[in-house]
Enzyme design. Structure first.
Site, mmCIF file in Angstrom:
data_model
loop_
_atom_site.group_PDB
_atom_site.id
_atom_site.type_symbol
_atom_site.label_atom_id
_atom_site.label_comp_id
_atom_site.label_asym_id
_atom_site.label_seq_id
_atom_site.Cartn_x
_atom_site.Cartn_y
_atom_site.Cartn_z
ATOM 1 C CG ASP A 186 -1.715 1.216 1.392
ATOM 2 O OD1 ASP A 186 -2.361 1.631 0.415
ATOM 3 O OD2 ASP A 186 -1.682 1.803 2.500
ATOM 4 C CG ASP A 214 -1.450 7.745 0.387
ATOM 5 O OD1 ASP A 214 -0.391 7.564 -0.246
ATOM 6 O OD2 ASP A 214 -2.351 8.515 0.003
#
Length: 395
Positions: free
Chosen positions: A9, A11
């Site tokens: 991922d 953020d």
């Protein structure tokens, strides 16, 4: 050979999640994240970024802004000899305000689209890979593709069955320590769904993706073997019997239609195909007097002859009446074809040709079985046509 990789991922995992990070000035790397990626690079483990970027759909920034953020991150990573092999992002969201991006997408986590794209680009075995992220959608993505989820975030956050780490640096240390993850056996059916969907269109996108994966799991060599069995039966004027319970019964009935009426269009075929699931009077009489487990076997004893063919359709592959029919047919010298799902049960092992769908969802399995039934009928039909005639026909 496919290899393990790491899907990250963005953020909240690599950079601080300030909320819709759509400009370079808002990029703040989480301490240790660049070094963690560099360590994965040094170990030869492919790294992909898979990030939902609903800010595009919501109008907070545009596609070019996402690319500029990634360009900046690439440069910062390079300063410490780190790199990401593939950058993938999903700009869509069903509640978006920008019309071009206001829709569901099979790429939006937890749907598996981006993971599948990363696997194709980097030749990854997703069942021996890791998904690292700070949100439920990351854990859902891992479940959707059979990867191992690693959660990064506050140390007081716990999730059943999911390893948790304070940050990417600690998660990378774990990956480098174990280097391999326990993989599902190739025949282990993948579950769907693995989480609740809040809209039918989102579920639809994920369903189509899973159906595509399930159909691709079918062994084409077994399809070829089944087609050969049917082609030989039709050539030699043998009878073909089909049977199934519930939804599989409807496929058996549909098979009779397509393999009797359908294959005659534009060919010289006059096939003899019968569904053993269609006569309620016969079925109920046998079930009442002899037991439901004999409803198909009993009919075969009256109608079938050596050299005839049995097509048995069963999602579980373990229904007693299906298993008994296959056992009887095999003992009488009948070639058999089984269409199965889940782990395939006894039907998968008994059949001459085993068309197995590696899935764990009745709807997905039955849809895949229906597709296989259609393609077998259409293959036999077109094989009886002159090459220059096929394109002029409607299939």
């Amino acid at each position: 050979m496919s290899r393990p990789g790491v899907l990250l991922d963005r953020d909240g995992t690599i950079i601080v999640d300030h909320g819709y990070v759509g400009s370079v000035d808002r990029v703040e790397f989480i301490p240790g994240s660049i070094e963690a990626i560099a360590a994965l690079n040094a170990a030869g483990i492919p790294v992909a970024v898979v990030t939902n970027q609903a800010g595009v759909a919501r109008g907070y920034y545009d596609i070019d802004d996402v690319h500029q953020v990634h360009k900046h991150m690439i440069a910062e990573l390079a300063r410490k000899d780190a790199h990401v092999d593939v950058w993938l992002f999903c700009p869509y969201h069903p509640d978006g305000k920008i019309a071009a991006f206001a829709r569901t997408s099979a790429d939006r986590k937890p749907a598996p689209g981006m993971a599948l794209a990363a696997a194709e680009a980097l030749d990854l075995d997703l069942t021996s890979s890791w998904v690292v992220g700070d949100a439920e959608c990351d854990i859902g993505l891992a479940a959707a593709v059979g990867a191992q989820p690693l959660y990064v975030g506050p140390p007081d956050t716990t999730r059943d069955g999911v390893r948790s780490f304070p940050d990417l640096a600690h998660a990378a240390d774990y990956i480098l320590t174990c280097r391999t993850v326990p993989t599902q056996p190739r025949d282990t059916p993948m579950r769907f769904p693995t989480h609740r969907f809040d809209s039918a269109d989102a579920y639809g996108g994920a369903y189509v993706t899973e159906l595509d994966r399930a159909v691709r799991s079918v062994d084409r060599a077994q399809l070829g073997r089944a087609a050969e069995i049917l082609d030989n039966a039709y050539r030699d004027d043998r009878a073909v019997f089909a049977c199934g319970n519930g939804g599989s019964a409807s496929i058996a009935n549909h098979l009779q239609c397509d393999h009797v009426k359908g294959v005659r269009n534009g060919t010289d075929l006059t096939t003899r195909v019968y569904s053993l699931s269609t006569n309620i009077e016969t079925l109920s009489a046998i079930a009442n007097d002899h037991g439901y487990e004999r409803v198909f076997e009993y009919q075969l004893q009256s109608h079938a002859r050596p050299g005839d063919v049995l097509v048995a359709i069963s999602s579980s592959g373990g229904s007693p009446n299906i298993v008994r029919a296959l056992e009887w047919a095999s003992a009488k010298g009948m070639p058999t074809i089984a269409l199965t799902g889940f782990d395939g049960g006894a039907a998968r092992r008994l059949a001459t040709a085993s068309i197995h769908v590696n899935a764990h969802n009745y709807g997905i399995i039955e849809d895949a079985h229906q597709a296989c039934m259609h393609l077998l009928a259409q293959y036999v039909r077109q094989s009886r046509m002159a090459a220059d005639v096929v394109a002029s026909q409607t299939f």
